[in-house]
Design a protein around this motif. Structure first.
Motif, short mmCIF file in Angstrom:
data_model
loop_
_atom_site.label_atom_id
_atom_site.label_comp_id
_atom_site.label_asym_id
_atom_site.label_seq_id
_atom_site.Cartn_x
_atom_site.Cartn_y
_atom_site.Cartn_z
N TYR A 37 -14.84 38.33 -18.05
CA TYR A 37 -15.21 39.29 -19.10
C TYR A 37 -16.14 38.58 -20.08
CZ TYR A 37 -14.80 42.34 -23.20
OH TYR A 37 -15.07 43.15 -24.26
N TRP A 38 -17.23 39.25 -20.43
CA TRP A 38 -18.14 38.69 -21.43
C TRP A 38 -18.67 39.82 -22.30
CZ3 TRP A 38 -19.05 39.08 -16.25
CH2 TRP A 38 -20.16 39.82 -15.84
N GLU A 39 -19.18 39.45 -23.46
CA GLU A 39 -19.67 40.42 -24.43
C GLU A 39 -21.09 40.08 -24.86
OE1 GLU A 39 -15.38 41.63 -26.47
OE2 GLU A 39 -16.92 40.63 -27.68
N VAL A 40 -21.84 41.14 -25.18
CA VAL A 40 -23.22 40.99 -25.62
C VAL A 40 -23.41 41.84 -26.87
CG1 VAL A 40 -25.64 41.10 -24.97
CG2 VAL A 40 -23.89 40.84 -23.20
N ALA A 41 -23.93 41.23 -27.93
CA ALA A 41 -24.25 41.97 -29.15
C ALA A 41 -25.60 42.64 -28.96
CB ALA A 41 -24.27 41.02 -30.35
N VAL A 42 -25.59 43.97 -28.97
CA VAL A 42 -26.83 44.74 -28.81
C VAL A 42 -27.28 45.34 -30.14
CG1 VAL A 42 -26.36 45.28 -26.41
CG2 VAL A 42 -25.54 46.83 -28.17
N TRP A 43 -26.38 45.24 -31.15
CA TRP A 43 -26.66 45.71 -32.49
C TRP A 43 -27.21 47.13 -32.48
CZ3 TRP A 43 -23.84 42.50 -34.76
CH2 TRP A 43 -23.85 41.14 -34.47
N SER A 44 -28.37 47.32 -33.11
CA SER A 44 -28.95 48.67 -33.16
C SER A 44 -30.25 48.73 -32.37
CB SER A 44 -29.19 49.08 -34.62
OG SER A 44 -27.99 49.11 -35.36
N LYS A 45 -30.35 47.90 -31.35
CA LYS A 45 -31.57 47.92 -30.53
C LYS A 45 -31.72 49.30 -29.88
CE LYS A 45 -32.63 44.67 -27.67
NZ LYS A 45 -34.04 44.47 -28.12
N PRO A 46 -32.90 49.89 -29.97
CA PRO A 46 -33.10 51.20 -29.35
C PRO A 46 -33.15 51.14 -27.82
CG PRO A 46 -35.13 50.46 -30.38
CD PRO A 46 -34.08 49.49 -30.78
N TYR A 47 -33.51 49.94 -27.26
CA TYR A 47 -33.62 49.82 -25.81
C TYR A 47 -33.00 48.51 -25.34
CZ TYR A 47 -37.07 53.51 -26.53
OH TYR A 47 -37.70 54.66 -26.92
N TRP A 48 -32.17 48.58 -24.30
CA TRP A 48 -31.62 47.39 -23.66
C TRP A 48 -30.97 47.78 -22.34
CZ3 TRP A 48 -26.47 48.29 -22.97
CH2 TRP A 48 -25.80 49.07 -23.91
N LEU A 49 -30.79 46.77 -21.49
CA LEU A 49 -30.15 46.97 -20.19
C LEU A 49 -29.31 45.73 -19.88
CD1 LEU A 49 -31.57 48.37 -16.90
CD2 LEU A 49 -30.51 46.11 -16.89
N ILE A 50 -28.08 45.95 -19.43
CA ILE A 50 -27.17 44.85 -19.11
C ILE A 50 -26.42 45.20 -17.82
CG2 ILE A 50 -25.10 43.59 -19.86
CD1 ILE A 50 -26.04 44.14 -22.75
N GLY A 51 -26.33 44.24 -16.90
CA GLY A 51 -25.65 44.51 -15.65
C GLY A 51 -25.39 43.27 -14.83
N LEU A 52 -25.37 43.47 -13.50
CA LEU A 52 -25.12 42.38 -12.55
C LEU A 52 -26.26 42.30 -11.55
CD1 LEU A 52 -21.37 42.59 -11.40
CD2 LEU A 52 -22.40 40.94 -12.95
N SER A 53 -26.55 41.08 -11.12
CA SER A 53 -27.52 40.88 -10.05
C SER A 53 -26.91 39.97 -9.00
CB SER A 53 -28.82 40.28 -10.59
OG SER A 53 -28.59 38.94 -11.02
#
Length: 350
Positions: A225-241
């Protein structure tokens, strides 16, 4: 319009913008102390709650130890009583044997009969019945019950209320896999859009990613399990490769999109989208996500996204995790300075 007035108007606009920006900066200053004040208040309250929980657990522990001590005391007391009872019977038997011996030596039949009547000696010898099995079972039952109660407590505390945060991994970004227009911070915990960046591996980054960077860590088994701070960014993508089966960093499996992300969540200007392979669907989210949690159970083939602040489940996938997988992060292109904030991987502070 007079041409000379145009620069003056532009200057006026810039001065006004400067004033508004400075005012906004000043408005932010009290928030720093407010954040620290709120954090300290929460720390005190949480410390007090844990103190109360620890007190309750310590009291429960002492109670169970007292129960065991009490059971030991009364079990030993019962055994002492049994021992004294048996020893009394032994004394009586010894006395009867002595009487029997004297009777055997007695020649007068009348006196012999009187001795038999006096000492209650008969031809049938009754052996004392002693059984400690029932008491032993009772003692074991009591102690077993105490252990079962502790097991129940352990299940409640550590299983039914187990936190995702107990599996939080410290993930780091791999600059060698970053797109050429991304910049990875020196501590390898943040990534943001920066056209001026010219990475050493520009050729492979161009081929294998769309504004993405992979983590150094790869997962072949276990729960992560991990966490990412995205704050108030209007655009982002997070996943697995997917990554190579070996430990090298050759990007031999790249297909061209999202650093080969085959499973991800995307945020675009207030809207959320989840995707597995090519199957995309919109995701209904009740509140804006400021920190995203990602959970991967390799053995079960389960990948889940969470609101890391509330631990609410956003979406789960059933995926094929037969090959090594890597976390992948895409801060997306900056548009007019509105998406310049970094994605920040969360590391626990000691």
């Amino acid at each position: 319009m007079n041409a000379q007035k145009v620069p003056e108007m532009n200057r006026s606009v810039l001065l006004q913008r400067k004033h508004l920006t400075e005012s906004a900066v000043q408005d932010l200053e009290p928030l720093f102390s407010e954040v620290s004040k709120n954090a300290e208040a929460y720390r005190l309250r949480i410390a007090e709650k844990y103190s109360q929980i620890k007190t309750l657990i310590e009291e429960d522990q002492q109670l169970m130890l007292n129960i065991l001590d009490t059971e030991e005391f009364y079990s030993n007391k019962w055994l002492r009583w049994q021992r004294e009872s048996l020893q009394g019977q032994v004394r009586e038997i010894i006395a009867a044997l002595r009487s029997s011996q004297s009777l055997l030596e007695e020649e007068n039949n009348i006196i012999f009969l009187q001795h038999l009547k006096k000492h209650g000696i008969s031809s049938q010898v009754k052996l004392p019945f002693v059984s400690v099995k029932d008491q032993e079972d009772s003692t074991k039952d009591k102690m077993k019950t105490a252990e079962e109660l502790i097991d129940n407590l352990q299940e409640v505390v550590f299983q039914k209320t187990r936190r995702l945060w107990s599996s939080l991994r410290s993930v780091s970004l791999d600059p060698e896999t970053a797109h050429p227009e991304l910049e990875v911070s020196g501590d390898q915990l943040e990534v943001h859009w920066n056209k001026k960046t010219t990475p050493k591996r520009k050729d492979k980054a161009n081929i294998c990613s769309q504004y993405s960077v992979r983590a150094k860590e790869r997962f072949c088994s276990g729960l992560h399990y991990w966490e990412v701070a995205v704050w108030s960014k209007p655009y982002w993508l997070i996943g697995l490769s997917y990554g190579p089966a070996t430990g090298d960093q050759e990007l031999e499996h790249c297909s061209g999109d999202f650093n080969n992300a085959f499973c991800y969540i995307y945020h675009g200007n207030g809207r959320y989208l989840v995707c597995q392979d090519t199957n995309e669907k919109p995701l209904a989210v009740r509140k804006t996500i400021h920190k995203l949690g990602v959970r991967v159970d390799v053995q079960k083939g389960d990948m889940s996204f969470y609101d890391a602040d509330t631990l609410d489940l956003l979406h789960s996938f059933c995926v094929d995790l037969s090959a090594p997988v890597y976390p992948v992060f895409n801060p997306c292109i900056d548009i007019n300075g509105q998406n310049s904030q970094p994605l920040a991987v969360v590391h626990l502070k000691n």
